[in-house]
Design a protein around this motif. Structure first.
Motif, PDB file in Angstrom:
ATOM      1  N   THR A  84     -99.746 -96.400  -0.440  1.00 19.88           N
ATOM      2  CA  THR A  84     -98.672 -95.568  -0.470  1.00 19.88           C
ATOM      3  C   THR A  84     -98.239 -95.412   1.077  1.00 19.88           C
ATOM      4  O   THR A  84     -99.001 -94.584   1.789  1.00 19.88           O
ATOM      5  CB  THR A  84     -98.556 -94.206  -1.317  1.00 19.88           C
ATOM      6  OG1 THR A  84     -98.605 -94.806  -2.524  1.00 19.88           O
ATOM      7  CG2 THR A  84     -97.188 -93.737  -1.148  1.00 19.88           C
ATOM      8  N   THR A  86     -85.718 -96.551   1.679  1.00 20.43           N
ATOM      9  CA  THR A  86     -86.174 -97.816   1.961  1.00 20.43           C
ATOM     10  C   THR A  86     -85.436 -98.913   1.773  1.00 20.43           C
ATOM     11  O   THR A  86     -84.214 -98.549   1.114  1.00 20.43           O
ATOM     12  CB  THR A  86     -87.474 -98.143   0.927  1.00 20.43           C
ATOM     13  OG1 THR A  86     -88.006 -99.652   1.394  1.00 20.43           O
ATOM     14  CG2 THR A  86     -87.196 -98.282  -0.462  1.00 20.43           C
ATOM     15  N   ARG A 119     -90.735 -99.231 -11.616  1.00 21.85           N
ATOM     16  CA  ARG A 119     -91.360-100.179 -10.559  1.00 21.85           C
ATOM     17  C   ARG A 119     -90.454-101.187  -9.930  1.00 21.85           C
ATOM     18  O   ARG A 119     -90.000-101.893 -10.875  1.00 21.85           O
ATOM     19  CB  ARG A 119     -92.531-100.530 -11.297  1.00 21.85           C
ATOM     20  CG  ARG A 119     -93.814 -99.493 -11.585  1.00 21.85           C
ATOM     21  CD  ARG A 119     -94.975 -99.975 -12.108  1.00 21.85           C
ATOM     22  NE  ARG A 119     -95.834 -99.174 -12.793  1.00 21.85           N
ATOM     23  CZ  ARG A 119     -96.624 -98.115 -12.047  1.00 21.85           C
ATOM     24  NH1 ARG A 119     -96.570 -98.216 -10.756  1.00 21.85           N
ATOM     25  NH2 ARG A 119     -97.348 -97.091 -12.767  1.00 21.85           N
ATOM     26  N   ARG A 157     -95.252 -94.305   2.192  1.00 23.47           N
ATOM     27  CA  ARG A 157     -94.192 -93.062   2.129  1.00 23.47           C
ATOM     28  C   ARG A 157     -93.781 -92.378   0.900  1.00 23.47           C
ATOM     29  O   ARG A 157     -93.768 -93.124   0.029  1.00 23.47           O
ATOM     30  CB  ARG A 157     -92.900 -93.718   2.759  1.00 23.47           C
ATOM     31  CG  ARG A 157     -91.820 -92.641   3.021  1.00 23.47           C
ATOM     32  CD  ARG A 157     -90.570 -93.390   3.864  1.00 23.47           C
ATOM     33  NE  ARG A 157     -89.730 -92.014   4.277  1.00 23.47           N
ATOM     34  CZ  ARG A 157     -88.538 -92.330   4.574  1.00 23.47           C
ATOM     35  NH1 ARG A 157     -87.916 -93.541   4.536  1.00 23.47           N
ATOM     36  NH2 ARG A 157     -87.694 -91.267   4.718  1.00 23.47           N
ATOM     37  N   ARG A 158     -93.939 -91.320   1.009  1.00 20.81           N
ATOM     38  CA  ARG A 158     -93.239 -90.203  -0.250  1.00 20.81           C
ATOM     39  C   ARG A 158     -92.403 -89.610   0.094  1.00 20.81           C
ATOM     40  O   ARG A 158     -92.345 -89.061   1.096  1.00 20.81           O
ATOM     41  CB  ARG A 158     -94.655 -89.527  -0.728  1.00 20.81           C
ATOM     42  CG  ARG A 158     -95.888 -90.154  -1.154  1.00 20.81           C
ATOM     43  CD  ARG A 158     -97.033 -89.125  -1.406  1.00 20.81           C
ATOM     44  NE  ARG A 158     -98.123 -89.876  -1.478  1.00 20.81           N
ATOM     45  CZ  ARG A 158     -98.655 -90.082  -3.081  1.00 20.81           C
ATOM     46  NH1 ARG A 158     -97.985 -89.681  -4.055  1.00 20.81           N
ATOM     47  NH2 ARG A 158     -99.745 -90.761  -2.984  1.00 20.81           N
ATOM     48  N   GLU A 195     -90.905 -87.861  -7.608  1.00 24.17           N
ATOM     49  CA  GLU A 195     -91.291 -88.615  -6.214  1.00 24.17           C
ATOM     50  C   GLU A 195     -90.754 -90.097  -5.989  1.00 24.17           C
ATOM     51  O   GLU A 195     -90.823 -90.741  -7.138  1.00 24.17           O
ATOM     52  CB  GLU A 195     -92.486 -88.179  -5.591  1.00 24.17           C
ATOM     53  CG  GLU A 195     -93.659 -89.047  -6.234  1.00 24.17           C
ATOM     54  CD  GLU A 195     -95.062 -88.722  -5.445  1.00 24.17           C
ATOM     55  OE1 GLU A 195     -94.823 -88.310  -4.332  1.00 24.17           O
ATOM     56  OE2 GLU A 195     -95.908 -89.387  -5.843  1.00 24.17           O
ATOM     57  N   VAL A 196     -90.445 -90.515  -5.006  1.00 21.10           N
ATOM     58  CA  VAL A 196     -90.382 -92.019  -4.470  1.00 21.10           C
ATOM     59  C   VAL A 196     -91.711 -92.438  -3.872  1.00 21.10           C
ATOM     60  O   VAL A 196     -91.775 -91.891  -2.824  1.00 21.10           O
ATOM     61  CB  VAL A 196     -89.026 -92.424  -4.256  1.00 21.10           C
ATOM     62  CG1 VAL A 196     -88.992 -93.817  -3.689  1.00 21.10           C
ATOM     63  CG2 VAL A 196     -87.846 -91.875  -4.939  1.00 21.10           C
ATOM     64  N   GLN A 197     -92.349 -93.540  -4.115  1.00 23.33           N
ATOM     65  CA  GLN A 197     -93.617 -93.968  -3.337  1.00 23.33           C
ATOM     66  C   GLN A 197     -93.144 -95.328  -2.926  1.00 23.33           C
ATOM     67  O   GLN A 197     -92.584 -96.288  -3.579  1.00 23.33           O
ATOM     68  CB  GLN A 197     -94.645 -94.197  -4.318  1.00 23.33           C
ATOM     69  CG  GLN A 197     -95.269 -92.465  -4.653  1.00 23.33           C
ATOM     70  CD  GLN A 197     -96.465 -92.889  -5.703  1.00 23.33           C
ATOM     71  OE1 GLN A 197     -96.977 -94.092  -5.627  1.00 23.33           O
ATOM     72  NE2 GLN A 197     -96.940 -91.678  -5.952  1.00 23.33           N
ATOM     73  N   ARG A 202     -94.520 -98.480  -1.263  1.00 26.81           N
ATOM     74  CA  ARG A 202     -95.998 -99.236  -1.035  1.00 26.81           C
ATOM     75  C   ARG A 202     -95.999-100.614  -0.165  1.00 26.81           C
ATOM     76  O   ARG A 202     -94.832-101.132  -0.140  1.00 26.81           O
ATOM     77  CB  ARG A 202     -96.613 -99.596  -2.316  1.00 26.81           C
ATOM     78  CG  ARG A 202     -96.723 -98.179  -3.134  1.00 26.81           C
ATOM     79  CD  ARG A 202     -97.437 -98.665  -4.467  1.00 26.81           C
ATOM     80  NE  ARG A 202     -97.747 -97.369  -5.286  1.00 26.81           N
ATOM     81  CZ  ARG A 202     -98.044 -97.342  -6.428  1.00 26.81           C
ATOM     82  NH1 ARG A 202     -98.287 -98.461  -6.983  1.00 26.81           N
ATOM     83  NH2 ARG A 202     -98.289 -96.199  -7.131  1.00 26.81           N
ATOM     84  N   VAL A 228     -91.888-100.474  -4.720  1.00 31.43           N
ATOM     85  CA  VAL A 228     -91.294 -99.170  -4.615  1.00 31.43           C
ATOM     86  C   VAL A 228     -91.564 -98.600  -6.250  1.00 31.43           C
ATOM     87  O   VAL A 228     -91.501 -99.206  -6.995  1.00 31.43           O
ATOM     88  CB  VAL A 228     -89.974 -98.871  -4.467  1.00 31.43           C
ATOM     89  CG1 VAL A 228     -89.310 -97.594  -4.588  1.00 31.43           C
ATOM     90  CG2 VAL A 228     -89.636 -99.637  -3.146  1.00 31.43           C
ATOM     91  N   GLN A 256    -100.910-102.215  -1.852  1.00 30.54           N
ATOM     92  CA  GLN A 256    -100.651-101.282  -2.605  1.00 30.54           C
ATOM     93  C   GLN A 256    -100.923 -99.845  -2.351  1.00 30.54           C
ATOM     94  O   GLN A 256    -101.095 -98.870  -2.873  1.00 30.54           O
ATOM     95  CB  GLN A 256    -101.329-101.517  -4.038  1.00 30.54           C
ATOM     96  CG  GLN A 256    -100.703-102.788  -4.887  1.00 30.54           C
ATOM     97  CD  GLN A 256     -99.286-102.540  -5.079  1.00 30.54           C
ATOM     98  OE1 GLN A 256     -98.848-101.832  -5.852  1.00 30.54           O
ATOM     99  NE2 GLN A 256     -98.660-103.346  -4.229  1.00 30.54           N
TER     100      GLN A 256
END
Length: 127
Positions: free
Chosen positions: A72, A101, A6, A74-75, A62-64, A66, A56, A70
């Motif tokens: 999301t 990002t 995180r 983009r994934r 996957e990468v989220q 935010r 992030v 909080q």
């Protein structure tokens, strides 16, 4: 990698929003202005959300990315940490080179970004 990594929002930005919000509330109280009071409350709320939130989340698959609420926004699917690169103040997908990002010092905490860099180095070294 078992637990997600995180990356929190920048502490500098969070404190800046809190200070600006406090000043706006004080100015709105001294000079009765509902617009300044509302602006101040919104800035303080944004500062608190950035102080406790995660920008992030890098999971094994996957990468989220935010927003401060909080949600999301983009994934990006990844095969593992070896698919990621941290360079030029940004997180990039190593396979196609696209930027996922920004991870500059005003958008993310440098200690969390360094932890991600180290995890990527360890993953690449293990292979």
């Amino acid at each position: 990698m078992t637990a997600p990594i995180r990356i929190r929002f920048s502490l500098v930005a969070a404190v800046l929003f809190l200070v600006l919000g406090g000043l706006s509330i004080a100015a709105g109280a001294l000079r009765p202005s509902s617009a300044l009071l509302v602006l101040g409350v919104l800035l303080v709320l944004l500062g608190v959300l950035q102080l406790v939130g995660t920008a992030v989340v890098v999971a094994p698959d996957e990468v989220q990315v935010r927003n401060p609420l909080q949600m999301t926004v983009r994934r990006v699917a990844i095969g593992g940490l070896e698919d990621l690169r941290v360079e030029d103040s940004g997180l990039h997908h190593a396979v196609d080179g696209r930027k996922i990002t920004g991870l500059g010092s005003f958008s993310a905490r440098p200690s969390d970004v360094e932890r991600l860099r180290e995890a990527i180095r360890q993953e690449l070294g293990a292979r």
